[in-house]
Design a protein around this motif. Structure first.
Motif, mmCIF file in Angstrom:
data_model
loop_
_atom_site.group_PDB
_atom_site.id
_atom_site.type_symbol
_atom_site.label_atom_id
_atom_site.label_comp_id
_atom_site.label_asym_id
_atom_site.label_seq_id
_atom_site.Cartn_x
_atom_site.Cartn_y
_atom_site.Cartn_z
ATOM 1 N N ASN A 468 0.812 -1.213 0.000
ATOM 2 C CA ASN A 468 0.000 0.000 0.000
ATOM 3 C C ASN A 468 0.847 1.265 0.000
ATOM 4 O O ASN A 468 0.483 2.262 -0.606
ATOM 5 C CB ASN A 468 -0.910 0.036 1.229
ATOM 6 C CG ASN A 468 -1.836 -1.169 1.261
ATOM 7 O OD1 ASN A 468 -1.633 -2.066 2.055
ATOM 8 N ND2 ASN A 468 -2.838 -1.173 0.400
ATOM 9 N N THR A 504 -6.352 -1.452 4.760
ATOM 10 C CA THR A 504 -7.102 -1.547 3.501
ATOM 11 C C THR A 504 -7.043 -0.243 2.731
ATOM 12 O O THR A 504 -6.384 -0.157 1.712
ATOM 13 C CB THR A 504 -8.562 -1.932 3.775
ATOM 14 O OG1 THR A 504 -9.127 -1.020 4.697
ATOM 15 C CG2 THR A 504 -8.647 -3.326 4.350
ATOM 16 N N VAL A 505 -7.703 0.819 3.234
ATOM 17 C CA VAL A 505 -7.741 2.102 2.532
ATOM 18 C C VAL A 505 -7.131 3.166 3.427
ATOM 19 O O VAL A 505 -7.653 3.448 4.505
ATOM 20 C CB VAL A 505 -9.186 2.496 2.167
ATOM 21 C CG1 VAL A 505 -9.194 3.841 1.440
ATOM 22 C CG2 VAL A 505 -9.836 1.424 1.321
ATOM 23 N N ASP A 508 -9.185 5.763 5.784
ATOM 24 C CA ASP A 508 -10.577 5.365 6.037
ATOM 25 C C ASP A 508 -10.731 4.894 7.482
ATOM 26 O O ASP A 508 -10.919 3.714 7.762
ATOM 27 C CB ASP A 508 -10.982 4.263 5.056
ATOM 28 C CG ASP A 508 -12.449 3.872 5.205
ATOM 29 O OD1 ASP A 508 -13.212 4.668 5.792
ATOM 30 O OD2 ASP A 508 -12.818 2.785 4.735
ATOM 31 N N LYS A 514 -14.647 4.884 2.093
ATOM 32 C CA LYS A 514 -14.261 6.133 1.445
ATOM 33 C C LYS A 514 -13.567 7.025 2.461
ATOM 34 O O LYS A 514 -13.683 6.823 3.666
ATOM 35 C CB LYS A 514 -15.478 6.846 0.862
ATOM 36 C CG LYS A 514 -16.591 7.087 1.869
ATOM 37 C CD LYS A 514 -17.829 7.615 1.197
ATOM 38 C CE LYS A 514 -18.964 7.781 2.223
ATOM 39 N NZ LYS A 514 -20.196 8.267 1.580
ATOM 40 N N ASN A 542 -5.965 1.963 9.143
ATOM 41 C CA ASN A 542 -6.228 2.938 8.081
ATOM 42 C C ASN A 542 -5.912 4.355 8.521
ATOM 43 O O ASN A 542 -5.536 5.207 7.705
ATOM 44 C CB ASN A 542 -7.699 2.870 7.657
ATOM 45 C CG ASN A 542 -8.049 1.563 7.003
ATOM 46 O OD1 ASN A 542 -7.174 0.792 6.626
ATOM 47 N ND2 ASN A 542 -9.337 1.302 6.869
#
Length: 577
Positions: A468, A504-505, A508, A514, A542
């Motif tokens: 990432n 993951t993101v 977030d 999102k 995150n």
């Protein structure tokens, strides 16, 4: 000339005349003012006048009617007295032969009166005159009849008497097709306007009186379409057309952070001051509040022995949260918490929303125990020749021995995509470096045989690990001795954070798929009150989106705000130094 006689003045004059009847009455003019001599003319020789008893029970005295002086603008008293002759009865007094005045009233000398004398002439009626003059009332509005109240009666009067019309207010509700409310205010004969209390000397001609109608209008005061109102937002009063009254005061409504400084009229668009006296129009009118932002000195309470900070600003303007300029051993400053529980990092923007009247605005410093937590991961060891991996939360080293062609080294089974400013993994199985101008300075001139220490975040996938973000990359050795691997497959060791977190993101924090300002708020709330606003394991992973690996700090929330403001293109964000 119109003169207004009020009932209050009449009562006052009665008291004055009671005093005058005992010791005589004298009015002195102020030095330098014009003097007007007040004269009473009975029209008969005093020897013909018979004295009657006054309304106070005392016998009338002609000495009370001696001349005296007064000035324009003054109210002069008409002495009490009742008189008669063998042929005439006494009615009162007149100055101009039209308007009548009775004993005990006061008379206002006009400000522009220029004559040296003002003569009150006695009004007499003849006892032998048998004529009766009609005094009638005609009720119409815009040419249409209005129902007459039962108590309003036509009457007759003797010439030479003092007559006061019936000024009793007439109210008509829901009149006509528009359903308006009407109220009478005075009378008119078509030429002259008769105000309440006005009397006339009855002449030889009948008079028909018509009410002067005024509409009842709704006067509404409203806050306007604004926020932060405490209490009611509008109030309506019933006023009379052409009536004069004060507008609502500046405390009619309450709005946090603002002062009420005026009223905008829907009738003429003008802005009037609170409490200002105005004349109301013949239609409904709305006055909308004019608001002015208040000035505040926002107090930042550092706490933990630090000095408080003060920053000035106006309602709805933005100030910058200051640095506490204070350190506490074993604690980390997380930011400033407002009354809503939102935490603002140092250097972030704070919008002044105002406070209730009498209240101020303050934010409290938030100190967390210990140093900011550090969350790290270990990247997989991937190379075509030699790979070394570690499960410790430190770094991964990659030693290259083959020539670097097209800025790439071949490897297999690793699929990842990261910030192009550092190192990119692609599906084609090449370990790609960005163009020289985009690489970190420490990677300039990387050559075969160099050992590179890298640290990065990753996510487990079905095909391997997705990188990432690379947090750093550095050349730690040159032309190292290499060993040949016995397998063409890359060696991959799965490493997670101490709490088993996966990423993951980036950004977030609330795990809704999102990255928005809501994530920034979630991070600040979690820092300020972790028991109430704790993040999930995934959310914590995150949330560390600014300088990943340094733990969750207010800087992560600020990076999300910068992303939302389009000051940066993507997360994570690396801030050197």
């Amino acid at each position: 000339m119109n003169r207004l006689i009020t009932r209050t003045a009449a009562v006052l004059s009665a008291a004055v005349m009671s005093f005058c009847g005992t010791i005589g009455c004298f009015t002195a003019s102020a030095e330098g003012e014009k003097e007007v001599t007040i004269v009473f003319d009975f029209g008969f020789d005093t020897s013909e006048i018979e004295l009657g008893y006054r309304t106070d029970g005392n016998l009338s005295d002609l000495n009370d009617f001696k001349s005296f002086t007064a000035s324009p603008g003054e109210n002069v008293p008409i002495p009490l007295g009742k008189f008669s002759t063998k042929t005439h009865g006494f009615s009162g007094w007149t100055v101009d032969g039209f308007y009548g005045h009775t004993s005990g009233e006061t008379y206002l000398i006009p400000d522009d009166y220029t004559e040296d004398e003002l003569v009150f002439k006695a009004v007499w009626y003849s006892r032998s005159d048998e004529r009766l003059i009609d005094m009638t009332y005609n009720l119409e509005y815009n040419g249409e009849p209005v129902e007459r109240p039962e108590w309003l009666k036509d009457t007759k009067a003797i010439p030479g008497t003092i007559f006061e019309p019936n000024y009793t207010t007439i109210k008509v509700d829901n009149y006509g097709p528009d359903g308006i409310n009407l109220t009478s205010s005075g009378l008119t004969d078509g030429e002259i306007v008769y105000k309440f209390g006005t009397k006339i000397v009855v002449g030889d001609t009948p008079i028909e009186f018509s009410p002067i109608w005024l509409r009842e209008v709704n006067v509404t005061f409203t806050t306007g379409d604004v926020d932060r109102i405490t209490g009611n937002t509008s109030v309506t009063f019933q006023k009379m057309e052409n009536g004069r009254d004060e507008l609502a005061a500046n405390d009619r409504f309450s709005r946090s952070g603002f002062n009420l400084v005026g009223w905008t009229s829907s009738y003429d668009g003008e802005v009037y001051k609170p409490g200002q006296t105005v004349t109301f129009p013949g239609e409904d009118v709305t006055f909308t509040a004019v608001w002015e932002p208040k000035s505040y000195t926002v107090l930042f309470k550092t706490g933990s022995g630090g000095t408080n900070k003060k920053v000035k600003g106006m309602t709805d303007t933005t100030i910058i949260c200051p640095d506490p300029e204070h350190t506490v051993e074993g604690k980390t400053f997380a930011g400033w918490k407002d009354s809503d529980g939102t935490i603002y990092p140092v250097g972030s923007e704070y919008v002044i929303k105002g406070a209730l009247p009498g209240a101020g605005i303050s934010l409290t410093g938030v100190w967390t125990d210990g140093e900011a937590p550090v969350v790290t991961t270990t990247a997989p060891a991937v190379t075509t020749t030699t790979a070394t991996t570690t499960t410790a939360a430190t770094t991964t080293t990659v030693t290259t021995t083959g020539a670097i062609g097209d800025n790439s080294i071949e490897f297999t089974d690793v699929i990842a995509e990261i910030n192009k400013n550092y190192i990119a993994f692609e599906e084609n199985g090449k370990y790609n470096f960005s163009s020289a101008g985009m690489l970190p300075d420490k990677l300039d001139g990387l050559k075969a045989g160099d050992t590179v220490s890298i640290g990065f975040w990753y996510t487990e996938t079905e095909t391997g690990r997705t990188i990432n973000y690379i947090s750093y990359a550095d050349v730690v050795g040159s032309a190292a001795t290499t060993t040949t691997v016995t397998s063409t497959e890359p060696t991959v060791t799965t490493t997670t954070t101490p709490n088993g977190e996966t990423k993951t993101v980036a950004g977030d924090a609330n795990c809704d798929g999102k990255v928005t300002i809501a994530d920034s708020t979630a991070i600040l709330q979690a820092i300020g009150n972790p028991d109430k606003y704790g993040l999930t394991a995934e959310g914590k992973a995150n949330a560390d989106c600014c300088n990943p690996g340094d733990g969750i700090t207010p800087a992560d929330a600020l990076s999300i705000k910068r992303l939302d403001a389009k000051l940066i293109e993507k997360l994570p964000e690396i801030i050197e130094g």
